[in-house]
Design an enzyme around this catalytic site. Structure first.
Site, PDB file in Angstrom:
ATOM      1  N   HIS A  35       0.849  -1.199   0.000  1.00  0.00           N
ATOM      2  CA  HIS A  35       0.000   0.000   0.000  1.00  0.00           C
ATOM      3  C   HIS A  35       0.878   1.240   0.000  1.00  0.00           C
ATOM      4  O   HIS A  35       2.091   1.154   0.156  1.00  0.00           O
ATOM      5  CB  HIS A  35      -0.991   0.002   1.170  1.00  0.00           C
ATOM      6  CG  HIS A  35      -0.410   0.329   2.509  1.00  0.00           C
ATOM      7  ND1 HIS A  35       0.347  -0.548   3.246  1.00  0.00           N
ATOM      8  CD2 HIS A  35      -0.492   1.454   3.258  1.00  0.00           C
ATOM      9  CE1 HIS A  35       0.688   0.026   4.394  1.00  0.00           C
ATOM     10  NE2 HIS A  35       0.202   1.242   4.420  1.00  0.00           N
TER      11      HIS A  35
ATOM     12  N   HIS B 135       0.769   5.757   0.852  1.00  0.00           N
ATOM     13  CA  HIS B 135       0.111   6.964   1.344  1.00  0.00           C
ATOM     14  C   HIS B 135       0.735   8.145   0.614  1.00  0.00           C
ATOM     15  O   HIS B 135       1.940   8.142   0.330  1.00  0.00           O
ATOM     16  CB  HIS B 135       0.341   7.160   2.843  1.00  0.00           C
ATOM     17  CG  HIS B 135      -0.226   6.079   3.686  1.00  0.00           C
ATOM     18  ND1 HIS B 135      -1.575   5.908   3.881  1.00  0.00           N
ATOM     19  CD2 HIS B 135       0.381   5.101   4.404  1.00  0.00           C
ATOM     20  CE1 HIS B 135      -1.772   4.881   4.685  1.00  0.00           C
ATOM     21  NE2 HIS B 135      -0.601   4.366   5.011  1.00  0.00           N
TER      22      HIS B 135
ATOM     23  N   TYR C 157      11.799   4.286   0.162  1.00  0.00           N
ATOM     24  CA  TYR C 157      10.696   4.640  -0.746  1.00  0.00           C
ATOM     25  C   TYR C 157       9.786   5.687  -0.107  1.00  0.00           C
ATOM     26  O   TYR C 157       8.586   5.473   0.073  1.00  0.00           O
ATOM     27  CB  TYR C 157       9.905   3.388  -1.121  1.00  0.00           C
ATOM     28  CG  TYR C 157      10.794   2.233  -1.487  1.00  0.00           C
ATOM     29  CD1 TYR C 157      11.575   2.275  -2.643  1.00  0.00           C
ATOM     30  CD2 TYR C 157      10.892   1.115  -0.671  1.00  0.00           C
ATOM     31  CE1 TYR C 157      12.416   1.228  -2.978  1.00  0.00           C
ATOM     32  CE2 TYR C 157      11.722   0.061  -1.004  1.00  0.00           C
ATOM     33  CZ  TYR C 157      12.479   0.120  -2.153  1.00  0.00           C
ATOM     34  OH  TYR C 157      13.312  -0.918  -2.483  1.00  0.00           O
TER      35      TYR C 157
END
Length: 176
Positions: free
Chosen positions: A60, A62, A148
């Protein structure tokens, strides 16, 4: 089926959570990080937006974005990012009959979660939440260790100290 309602604020700033469909033991986003980055870059070229913060985890991500004045279409940008990323991957994932009938891949959850940033405090809390997420999920012990993330850009600008650990404000609850 629920009727999703989104608030559209031209030029607004938004916090997003975007998930892969299969989150268990899935490292697709970091395994294909170059493809994801290139896809985002291509979408930004056609439909500009400012990346205020971003973190990509294995399954996932954000982000906090600010859209250009007069533009509120973050949904188009996410659709193009998700579809561009998916089209570049080989078709090896499991697809349910429903997804097959709809002509959909089995890579992303259909929807994403968004929150309109209300003020500077809200912005800071969500940016901190984005950056602390790899620590929260146990991927690293210190924020700086996760490659990342836009955290490193914040360090370069002097907003966060380089030695920042797992002590950013965790008061914001995300849709993980």
């Amino acid at each position: 089926m629920p009727n999703y309602r989104r608030a559209f604020i031209p030029g607004g700033t938004w916090f997003f959570t975007v998930n892969l469909l299969e989150r268990n033991n899935n490292d697709l986003l970091i395994r294909e990080i170059d493809l994801l980055r290139n896809t985002v870059r291509a979408v930004r070229k056609r439909y500009p937006f400012q990346i205020d913060a971003w973190v990509v985890l294995p399954e996932h991500m954000h982000a906090v974005w600010t859209l250009p004045p007069g533009d509120a279409d973050f949904s188009k940008r996410w659709r193009l990012i998700k579809s561009g990323f998916s089209r570049a991957l080989p078709k090896t994932e499991y697809r349910s009959n429903v997804r097959k009938m709809a002509g959909e891949r089995g890579i992303w959850q259909r929807h994403f979660w968004e929150h309109s940033i209300r003020d500077e405090t809200d912005f800071e809390r969500h940016v901190d939440y984005v950056h602390i997420n790899p620590v929260k999920h146990g991927h690293v012990a210190r924020v700086v260790e996760w490659p990342y993330s836009s955290f490193h850009r914040y360090v370069e600008r002097g907003i966060y100290p380089q030695n920042c650990g797992g002590d950013l404000d965790l008061a914001v609850e995300g849709d993980d």
